[in-house]
Write a protein that holds these residues in place. Structure first.
Motif, PDB file in Angstrom:
ATOM      1  N   GLU A  58       0.829  -1.206   0.000  1.00 44.92           N
ATOM      2  CA  GLU A  58       0.000   0.000   0.000  1.00 44.92           C
ATOM      3  C   GLU A  58       0.867   1.261   0.000  1.00 44.92           C
ATOM      4  OE1 GLU A  58      -3.853   1.805   2.436  1.00 44.92           O
ATOM      5  OE2 GLU A  58      -3.221  -0.278   2.712  1.00 44.92           O
ATOM      6  N   ALA A  59       1.926   1.239   0.786  1.00 49.06           N
ATOM      7  CA  ALA A  59       2.829   2.395   0.844  1.00 49.06           C
ATOM      8  C   ALA A  59       3.535   2.604  -0.495  1.00 49.06           C
ATOM      9  CB  ALA A  59       3.852   2.195   1.959  1.00 49.06           C
ATOM     10  N   VAL A  60       3.955   1.513  -1.129  1.00 44.59           N
ATOM     11  CA  VAL A  60       4.635   1.615  -2.415  1.00 44.59           C
ATOM     12  C   VAL A  60       3.667   2.092  -3.498  1.00 44.59           C
ATOM     13  CG1 VAL A  60       5.849   0.331  -4.220  1.00 44.59           C
ATOM     14  CG2 VAL A  60       6.388  -0.093  -1.823  1.00 44.59           C
ATOM     15  N   ALA A  61       2.430   1.595  -3.467  1.00 45.73           N
ATOM     16  CA  ALA A  61       1.422   2.034  -4.434  1.00 45.73           C
ATOM     17  C   ALA A  61       1.213   3.546  -4.340  1.00 45.73           C
ATOM     18  CB  ALA A  61       0.102   1.307  -4.193  1.00 45.73           C
ATOM     19  N   GLN A  62       1.219   4.063  -3.135  1.00 46.46           N
ATOM     20  CA  GLN A  62       1.096   5.506  -2.933  1.00 46.46           C
ATOM     21  C   GLN A  62       2.287   6.230  -3.567  1.00 46.46           C
ATOM     22  OE1 GLN A  62      -1.497   7.113  -1.089  1.00 46.46           O
ATOM     23  NE2 GLN A  62      -0.629   9.012  -1.870  1.00 46.46           N
ATOM     24  N   GLN A  63       3.469   5.671  -3.400  1.00 46.97           N
ATOM     25  CA  GLN A  63       4.692   6.296  -3.896  1.00 46.97           C
ATOM     26  C   GLN A  63       4.725   6.388  -5.418  1.00 46.97           C
ATOM     27  OE1 GLN A  63       8.221   4.403  -2.387  1.00 46.97           O
ATOM     28  NE2 GLN A  63       9.625   5.908  -3.282  1.00 46.97           N
ATOM     29  N   VAL A  64       4.161   5.396  -6.102  1.00 45.12           N
ATOM     30  CA  VAL A  64       4.217   5.380  -7.572  1.00 45.12           C
ATOM     31  C   VAL A  64       2.921   5.848  -8.226  1.00 45.12           C
ATOM     32  CG1 VAL A  64       5.918   3.517  -7.544  1.00 45.12           C
ATOM     33  CG2 VAL A  64       3.486   2.965  -7.837  1.00 45.12           C
ATOM     34  N   GLY A  65       1.975   6.319  -7.426  1.00 40.70           N
ATOM     35  CA  GLY A  65       0.746   6.861  -7.988  1.00 40.70           C
ATOM     36  C   GLY A  65      -0.311   5.831  -8.340  1.00 40.70           C
ATOM     37  N   LEU A  66      -0.306   4.691  -7.647  1.00 42.02           N
ATOM     38  CA  LEU A  66      -1.302   3.647  -7.901  1.00 42.02           C
ATOM     39  C   LEU A  66      -2.276   3.459  -6.740  1.00 42.02           C
ATOM     40  CD1 LEU A  66       0.763   0.801  -9.635  1.00 42.02           C
ATOM     41  CD2 LEU A  66      -1.038   2.208 -10.661  1.00 42.02           C
ATOM     42  N   ALA A  67      -2.276   4.382  -5.787  1.00 40.35           N
ATOM     43  CA  ALA A  67      -3.096   4.205  -4.584  1.00 40.35           C
ATOM     44  C   ALA A  67      -4.579   4.040  -4.915  1.00 40.35           C
ATOM     45  CB  ALA A  67      -2.899   5.387  -3.636  1.00 40.35           C
ATOM     46  N   ARG A  68      -5.067   4.781  -5.890  1.00 39.42           N
ATOM     47  CA  ARG A  68      -6.494   4.715  -6.218  1.00 39.42           C
ATOM     48  C   ARG A  68      -6.860   3.438  -6.969  1.00 39.42           C
ATOM     49  NH1 ARG A  68      -8.143  10.865  -8.206  1.00 39.42           N
ATOM     50  NH2 ARG A  68      -7.661  11.926  -6.236  1.00 39.42           N
ATOM     51  N   GLN A  69      -5.861   2.743  -7.479  1.00 34.51           N
ATOM     52  CA  GLN A  69      -6.123   1.525  -8.248  1.00 34.51           C
ATOM     53  C   GLN A  69      -5.633   0.269  -7.535  1.00 34.51           C
ATOM     54  OE1 GLN A  69      -5.523   2.215 -12.685  1.00 34.51           O
ATOM     55  NE2 GLN A  69      -4.192   3.810 -11.848  1.00 34.51           N
ATOM     56  N   ALA A 101       0.141   2.523 -19.096  1.00 35.62           N
ATOM     57  CA  ALA A 101       0.821   3.383 -18.119  1.00 35.62           C
ATOM     58  C   ALA A 101       0.697   2.805 -16.715  1.00 35.62           C
ATOM     59  CB  ALA A 101       0.239   4.789 -18.167  1.00 35.62           C
ATOM     60  N   GLY A 102      -0.472   2.258 -16.397  1.00 33.47           N
ATOM     61  CA  GLY A 102      -0.673   1.652 -15.088  1.00 33.47           C
ATOM     62  C   GLY A 102       0.198   0.431 -14.889  1.00 33.47           C
ATOM     63  N   ARG A 103       0.349  -0.365 -15.948  1.00 31.22           N
ATOM     64  CA  ARG A 103       1.194  -1.557 -15.849  1.00 31.22           C
ATOM     65  C   ARG A 103       2.665  -1.187 -15.691  1.00 31.22           C
ATOM     66  NH1 ARG A 103      -1.234  -6.445 -19.572  1.00 31.22           N
ATOM     67  NH2 ARG A 103      -3.415  -6.214 -18.934  1.00 31.22           N
ATOM     68  N   LYS A 104       3.067  -0.103 -16.337  1.00 31.57           N
ATOM     69  CA  LYS A 104       4.444   0.372 -16.170  1.00 31.57           C
ATOM     70  C   LYS A 104       4.684   0.783 -14.708  1.00 31.57           C
ATOM     71  CE  LYS A 104       6.437   0.312 -20.310  1.00 31.57           C
ATOM     72  NZ  LYS A 104       7.788  -0.199 -20.595  1.00 31.57           N
ATOM     73  N   ARG A 105       3.713   1.469 -14.134  1.00 32.02           N
ATOM     74  CA  ARG A 105       3.834   1.867 -12.723  1.00 32.02           C
ATOM     75  C   ARG A 105       3.862   0.643 -11.815  1.00 32.02           C
ATOM     76  NH1 ARG A 105       2.323   7.548 -11.419  1.00 32.02           N
ATOM     77  NH2 ARG A 105       2.007   8.616 -13.397  1.00 32.02           N
ATOM     78  N   LEU A 106       3.070  -0.367 -12.164  1.00 25.95           N
ATOM     79  CA  LEU A 106       3.037  -1.584 -11.363  1.00 25.95           C
ATOM     80  C   LEU A 106       4.374  -2.318 -11.431  1.00 25.95           C
ATOM     81  CD1 LEU A 106       1.598  -3.605  -9.590  1.00 25.95           C
ATOM     82  CD2 LEU A 106       0.547  -4.596 -11.639  1.00 25.95           C
ATOM     83  N   GLU A 107       4.975  -2.389 -12.607  1.00 26.16           N
ATOM     84  CA  GLU A 107       6.293  -3.005 -12.749  1.00 26.16           C
ATOM     85  C   GLU A 107       7.310  -2.279 -11.868  1.00 26.16           C
ATOM     86  OE1 GLU A 107       9.298  -5.530 -14.831  1.00 26.16           O
ATOM     87  OE2 GLU A 107       7.191  -5.673 -14.267  1.00 26.16           O
ATOM     88  N   LEU A 108       7.241  -0.979 -11.871  1.00 31.86           N
ATOM     89  CA  LEU A 108       8.122  -0.160 -11.040  1.00 31.86           C
ATOM     90  C   LEU A 108       7.859  -0.436  -9.555  1.00 31.86           C
ATOM     91  CD1 LEU A 108      10.207   2.111 -10.841  1.00 31.86           C
ATOM     92  CD2 LEU A 108       8.353   3.751 -11.152  1.00 31.86           C
ATOM     93  N   ALA A 109       6.577  -0.533  -9.199  1.00 35.15           N
ATOM     94  CA  ALA A 109       6.208  -0.753  -7.796  1.00 35.15           C
ATOM     95  C   ALA A 109       6.672  -2.111  -7.286  1.00 35.15           C
ATOM     96  CB  ALA A 109       4.690  -0.622  -7.646  1.00 35.15           C
ATOM     97  N   ARG A 110       6.531  -3.143  -8.115  1.00 39.62           N
ATOM     98  CA  ARG A 110       6.958  -4.481  -7.677  1.00 39.62           C
ATOM     99  C   ARG A 110       8.457  -4.507  -7.388  1.00 39.62           C
ATOM    100  NH1 ARG A 110       4.652  -9.243 -11.380  1.00 39.62           N
ATOM    101  NH2 ARG A 110       5.804  -8.117 -12.991  1.00 39.62           N
ATOM    102  N   ALA A 111       9.229  -3.812  -8.235  1.00 41.82           N
ATOM    103  CA  ALA A 111      10.673  -3.736  -8.005  1.00 41.82           C
ATOM    104  C   ALA A 111      10.986  -2.916  -6.756  1.00 41.82           C
ATOM    105  CB  ALA A 111      11.364  -3.135  -9.226  1.00 41.82           C
ATOM    106  N   LEU A 112      10.284  -1.823  -6.587  1.00 37.62           N
ATOM    107  CA  LEU A 112      10.529  -0.929  -5.456  1.00 37.62           C
ATOM    108  C   LEU A 112      10.178  -1.598  -4.128  1.00 37.62           C
ATOM    109  CD1 LEU A 112      11.543   1.941  -5.009  1.00 37.62           C
ATOM    110  CD2 LEU A 112       9.165   2.729  -5.148  1.00 37.62           C
ATOM    111  N   ALA A 113       9.204  -2.503  -4.162  1.00 38.49           N
ATOM    112  CA  ALA A 113       8.787  -3.190  -2.939  1.00 38.49           C
ATOM    113  C   ALA A 113       9.857  -4.118  -2.386  1.00 38.49           C
ATOM    114  CB  ALA A 113       7.505  -3.977  -3.200  1.00 38.49           C
ATOM    115  N   THR A 114      10.859  -4.464  -3.204  1.00 38.65           N
ATOM    116  CA  THR A 114      11.957  -5.314  -2.733  1.00 38.65           C
ATOM    117  C   THR A 114      12.968  -4.536  -1.894  1.00 38.65           C
ATOM    118  OG1 THR A 114      13.390  -4.969  -4.665  1.00 38.65           O
ATOM    119  CG2 THR A 114      11.743  -6.751  -4.807  1.00 38.65           C
TER     120      THR A 114
END
Length: 251
Positions: free
Chosen positions: A120-131, A142-155
């Motif tokens: 949830e915190a990472v989703a907020q950081q990459v702009g995916l909180a509402r989704q 664009a959303g999938r690109k953000r998700l790819e970024l978020a999955r990496a950032l969560a590590t």
């Protein structure tokens, strides 16, 4: 002088008779936002794979966080703090955004509850909180690109390797993504990005390396490399730099 976070020394890799990467050496200092650019087929993604352990070099060494990680498996490098994204994003389509991001968080966190909270915190950081509760399959490109970024950032990486995170986005989506990347770097994560969108490179990168035909041909600030004759010719063809200068003199 402190050792760089990531150091490549004489890295080479061939596939059959094709020398994809040839004697590449570079050093990425901790806390910087850097870029690796070059024309299509230059060897950029191959170099990322050699850095992160998805490929083993024929020669040369890779050092990360003070350790020799040459040829070490990607999951072990991720545990050490190096994570990469991929050009072609492949989320778990039947899972939600939250669940996808939690997969990355589980690298260091056994607790499902904590991993989901981290997501949830990472989703907020990459702009995916509402989704965050939307299925990954329902996201836009664009959303999938953000998700790819978020999955990496969560590590919880120390070094994040971004492979064309802006590819396929329209100008507005690129403009909206750039502050996200800048914010990640500002949070203390070292970023090395492969990118073809030169507007983004010019505005984001502190230091740039240019790869052409598997070799590094230039490095420096974005302004320095984009005015380098070798770089101009790598992108636009032999003799272009001289023609541009002649045209400028005649104008």
């Amino acid at each position: 002088m402190a050792e760089a976070l990531l150091t490549l020394a004489g890295i080479s890799r061939s596939f059959g008779g094709l020398a994809a990467v040839q004697d590449v050496s570079l050093a990425v200092e901790e806390g910087r936002l850097c870029a690796l650019i070059g024309p299509n087929g230059a060897g950029k993604t191959t170099l990322f794979a050699l850095m992160s352990g998805f490929l083993k070099p024929d020669s040369g060494t890779v050092r990360f966080a003070g350790q020799d990680i040459t040829g070490r498996e990607p999951h072990r490098n991720a545990l050490l703090g190096m994570t990469r994204t991929f050009q072609i994003v492949k989320p778990f389509a039947a899972q939600t955004v939250r669940e996808n991001i939690a997969v990355g968080a589980h690298l260091h966190e056994r607790s499902r509850g904590i991993a989901l909270a981290r997501a949830e915190a990472v989703a907020q950081q990459v702009g995916l909180a509402r989704q965050i509760d939307k299925l990954a399959s329902d996201l836009t490109v664009a959303g999938r690109k953000r998700l790819e970024l978020a999955r990496a950032l969560a590590t919880q990486p120390r070094l994040l390797l971004l492979d064309e995170v802006l590819a396929g986005l329209n100008p507005q989506e690129i403009a909206e993504m750039m502050p996200v990347v800048r914010g990640i770097a500002a949070s203390g994560v070292t970023v090395l990005m492969i990118e073809h969108v030169m507007q983004a490179v010019m505005h984001l990168a502190e230091h740039v390396w240019v790869l052409a035909q598997g070799r590094l041909i230039a490095e420096g600030s974005p302004a320095e490399v984009t005015s380098n004759d070798k770089v101009v010719e790598a992108y636009l063809g032999h003799g272009t730099a001289a023609r541009l200068r002649a045209a400028g003199a005649a104008a």
